[in-house]
Design a protein around this motif. Sequence first.
Motif, mmCIF file in Angstrom:
data_model
loop_
_atom_site.group_PDB
_atom_site.id
_atom_site.type_symbol
_atom_site.label_atom_id
_atom_site.label_comp_id
_atom_site.label_asym_id
_atom_site.label_seq_id
_atom_site.Cartn_x
_atom_site.Cartn_y
_atom_site.Cartn_z
ATOM 1 N N UNK A 7 0.852 -1.154 0.123
ATOM 2 C CA UNK A 7 -0.106 0.122 0.107
ATOM 3 C C UNK A 7 0.596 1.218 -0.015
ATOM 4 N N UNK A 8 0.344 2.497 -0.234
ATOM 5 C CA UNK A 8 0.881 3.648 -0.119
ATOM 6 C C UNK A 8 0.315 4.317 0.682
ATOM 7 N N UNK A 9 0.905 4.977 1.657
ATOM 8 C CA UNK A 9 0.553 5.868 2.711
ATOM 9 C C UNK A 9 1.131 7.301 2.604
ATOM 10 N N UNK A 10 0.370 8.277 3.112
ATOM 11 C CA UNK A 10 1.016 9.646 3.369
ATOM 12 C C UNK A 10 2.304 9.506 4.400
ATOM 13 N N UNK A 14 3.296 7.057 7.400
ATOM 14 C CA UNK A 14 4.678 6.205 7.069
ATOM 15 C C UNK A 14 5.768 6.380 8.223
ATOM 16 N N UNK A 15 5.771 7.455 8.732
ATOM 17 C CA UNK A 15 6.447 7.709 9.954
ATOM 18 C C UNK A 15 6.350 7.130 11.134
ATOM 19 N N UNK A 16 4.859 6.916 11.505
ATOM 20 C CA UNK A 16 4.310 6.311 12.390
ATOM 21 C C UNK A 16 4.544 4.712 12.183
ATOM 22 N N UNK A 17 4.524 4.242 11.124
ATOM 23 C CA UNK A 17 4.655 2.932 10.883
ATOM 24 C C UNK A 17 6.163 2.511 10.924
ATOM 25 N N UNK A 18 7.130 3.553 10.618
ATOM 26 C CA UNK A 18 8.531 3.386 10.562
ATOM 27 C C UNK A 18 8.973 3.275 12.150
ATOM 28 N N UNK A 19 8.116 3.882 13.149
ATOM 29 C CA UNK A 19 8.587 3.811 14.561
ATOM 30 C C UNK A 19 8.135 2.630 15.175
ATOM 31 N N UNK A 20 7.291 1.726 14.519
ATOM 32 C CA UNK A 20 7.047 0.372 15.130
ATOM 33 C C UNK A 20 8.073 -0.522 14.707
ATOM 34 N N UNK A 21 8.316 -1.591 15.712
ATOM 35 C CA UNK A 21 9.330 -2.728 15.385
ATOM 36 C C UNK A 21 8.869 -3.436 14.231
#
Length: 103
Positions: A7-10, A14-21
């Motif tokens: 998927x593509x996200x804003x 994406x930054x929120x997802x990058x912060x997750x393990x």
Amino acid sequence: MSRRVTISVPDDVAEQLDALPARQVSAYVTEALRRRRISDAMRAALRAAGHGEFPYDPVRSAQRLAAHQVSLEAREAAIARTAELLGRPADELRAELDRRSAA
């Protein structure tokens, strides 16, 4: 069973997802989508019970109920359906709503 989806996200998402393990991203997105599905179903049940769409405002909701803008029958139907969707007892949900509107 599961499958891979791209998927593509804003950027902010994406930054929120990058912060997750890395191993928790799929579980996080899955939970978010399931919660959204339940939320959408609850809103549909509330609309079907005659409840209009309003911003989150427990005090104003209590005022509308007190002014009989939402019938008690419609409120009870909405509570019953919402409790069913959440898998919670209707009495517990009703008590929580009453506590929030009194605050």
